[in-house]
Design an enzyme around this catalytic site. Structure first.
Site, PDB file in Angstrom:
ATOM      1  N   GLY A  62       0.903  -1.231  -0.057  1.00  0.00           N
ATOM      2  CA  GLY A  62      -0.036   0.021  -0.070  1.00  0.00           C
ATOM      3  C   GLY A  62       0.690   1.302   0.074  1.00  0.00           C
ATOM      4  NE  ARG A  94      -4.105  -5.820  -5.930  1.00  0.00           N
ATOM      5  CZ  ARG A  94      -4.714  -5.522  -5.118  1.00  0.00           C
ATOM      6  NH1 ARG A  94      -4.194  -4.395  -4.428  1.00  0.00           N
ATOM      7  NH2 ARG A  94      -6.002  -5.500  -4.931  1.00  0.00           N
ATOM      8  CE1 TYR A 124      -9.533   6.253   7.159  1.00  0.00           C
ATOM      9  CE2 TYR A 124      -8.879   3.825   7.036  1.00  0.00           C
ATOM     10  CZ  TYR A 124      -8.499   5.395   7.254  1.00  0.00           C
ATOM     11  OH  TYR A 124      -7.115   5.620   7.538  1.00  0.00           O
ATOM     12  CE  LYS A 153      -7.337   2.585   9.920  1.00  0.00           C
ATOM     13  NZ  LYS A 153      -6.524   1.354  10.318  1.00  0.00           N
TER      14      LYS A 153
HETATM   15  C1  VAH Z   1      -8.031   8.728   3.609  1.00  0.00           C
HETATM   16  N1  VAH Z   1      -5.432   9.005   3.358  1.00  0.00           N
HETATM   17  O1  VAH Z   1      -8.104   9.721   3.078  1.00  0.00           O
HETATM   18  C2  VAH Z   1      -6.587   8.435   4.210  1.00  0.00           C
HETATM   19  C3  VAH Z   1      -6.418   8.910   5.570  1.00  0.00           C
HETATM   20  C4  VAH Z   1      -6.882  11.097   7.089  1.00  0.00           C
HETATM   21  C5  VAH Z   1      -6.814  10.498   5.653  1.00  0.00           C
HETATM   22  O2  VAH Z   1      -7.080   8.110   6.540  1.00  0.00           O
HETATM   23  O3  VAH Z   1      -9.016   8.041   3.948  1.00  0.00           O
END
Ligand code: VAH
Length: 316
Positions: free
Chosen positions: A9, A34, A140, A144
């Site tokens: 990544g 991958r 997301y 987290k």
């Molecule tokens: C995103 N680059 O944009 C990541 C990050 C704070 C941003 O977690 O989801």
């Protein structure tokens, strides 16, 4: 030995190369679903590994006698909104597999990245404190925030030495961005050099906390090398370097490419950006384990322009 899960990544790639430089190529096993960049694949051991595949994770840990794991695999904010349950399962199940290995004493140190995405619209936007209201609006961010709670729980209940940083938007040129809301700050450099213009998917005044990749890698190495007693926050540390808007970044690019033009066509990612802080207070990280950023907006911009030019030449 060290295992990096999600090594191909945006952060994983450069983290793998840095850790191999520090510990030796054979001491750092890279893994991902991958294969990745040439220099990563050529410089040390690699395993195809799905971060949710617990038996395979245990097999790789056994095979290489792994003692430390950096779990870098995740589905980021923008992509996660298109596949919520996939993002939730990947981001959380992978963490549980690694925390349990820590609890069993199979591995003795874990790094797990959190993000400013744990903050939401009710979080104070400027100089967001380490402890504050956190009502994330993306899958997301929810994953987290939940992950931070579990890291602190496994540390307090089972003494698992897991360490975590809330990364801001990370800017780099060695790999393409991974489906985040902050990706505009990487794309803009490629477009500025290739086409002299860029249409931003965030509005001109969307201020976000950002950081150049080398600072993010330094922070990751520093927190993992800090004596355990200095790592007082066991959920995840706020971390900060620079904050800017697309308009301010465009003006900085125009100092190098005067004819560069930017336009704005905000999409669904604008709402995500508006739910996040504009700047972060990272005093605890600076006080507990000596965090200090090196790259300001000017330095980051010139390094990015040179770096992108270099990678475009290599591809040409
Ligand atoms: C995103 N680059 O944009 C990541 C990050 C704070 C941003 O977690 O989801």
């Amino acid at each position: 030995r060290i295992l990096i899960i999600g090594a191909c990544g945006q952060i994983g790639t450069e983290l793998t190369l840095k850790l191999r430089e520090i510990h030796g190529n054979e001491e750092v096993v890279a893994s991902d679903i991958r294969e990745g960049a040439d220099d990563l694949m050529k410089s040390g051991p690699f395993e195809i590994l799905n971060a949710t595949d617990e038996p395979k994770i245990r097999e790789v840990i056994e095979k290489y006698n792994i003692k430390q794991v950096y779990l870098m695999a995740a589905m980021l904010s923008a992509t996660g909104e298109k596949a919520p349950m996939l993002a939730w399962n990947l981001n959380i199940d992978s963490l549980f597999h690694i925390l349990h290995l820590g609890k069993e004493g199979v591995i003795d140190k874990i790094f797990w990245p959190s993000s400013i995405a744990v903050f939401g619209p009710t979080t104070p936007k400027d100089d967001t404190p380490q402890i504050t209201a956190m009502e994330p609006t993306t899958v997301y961010g929810i994953s987290k925030q939940t992950g931070e709670r579990w890291c602190e729980y496994f540390f307090n209940k089972f003494g698992v030495d897991v360490r975590s940083i809330r990364y801001p938007g990370i800017i780099s040129y060695k790999t393409l961005p991974g489906g985040g809301t902050t990706d505009y700050a990487i794309e803009i450099f490629h477009e500025a050099i290739k086409n002299g213009s860029y249409t931003s998917f965030l509005d001109k005044d969307a201020a976000l906390p950002m950081m150049f990749m080398d600072d993010a890698i330094k922070a990751t190495v520093d927190i993992m090398e800090a004596p355990a007693e200095k790592v007082k926050v066991r959920s995840s540390y706020n971390l900060s370097a620079i904050s800017f808007t697309p308009e301010v970044l465009a003006k900085e690019i125009q100092k190098h490419i005067p004819e560069f033009k930017i336009s704005y066509e905000p999409d669904f990612r604008q709402q995500i950006a508006e739910s996040w802080p504009s700047s972060i207070d990272d005093t605890p990280a600076r006080e507990d384990w000596g965090w200090k950023h090196q790259y300001d907006l000017e330095k980051m911009t010139s390094v990015m322009l040179d770096g992108v030019k270099e990678t475009l030449k290599e591809k040409a």
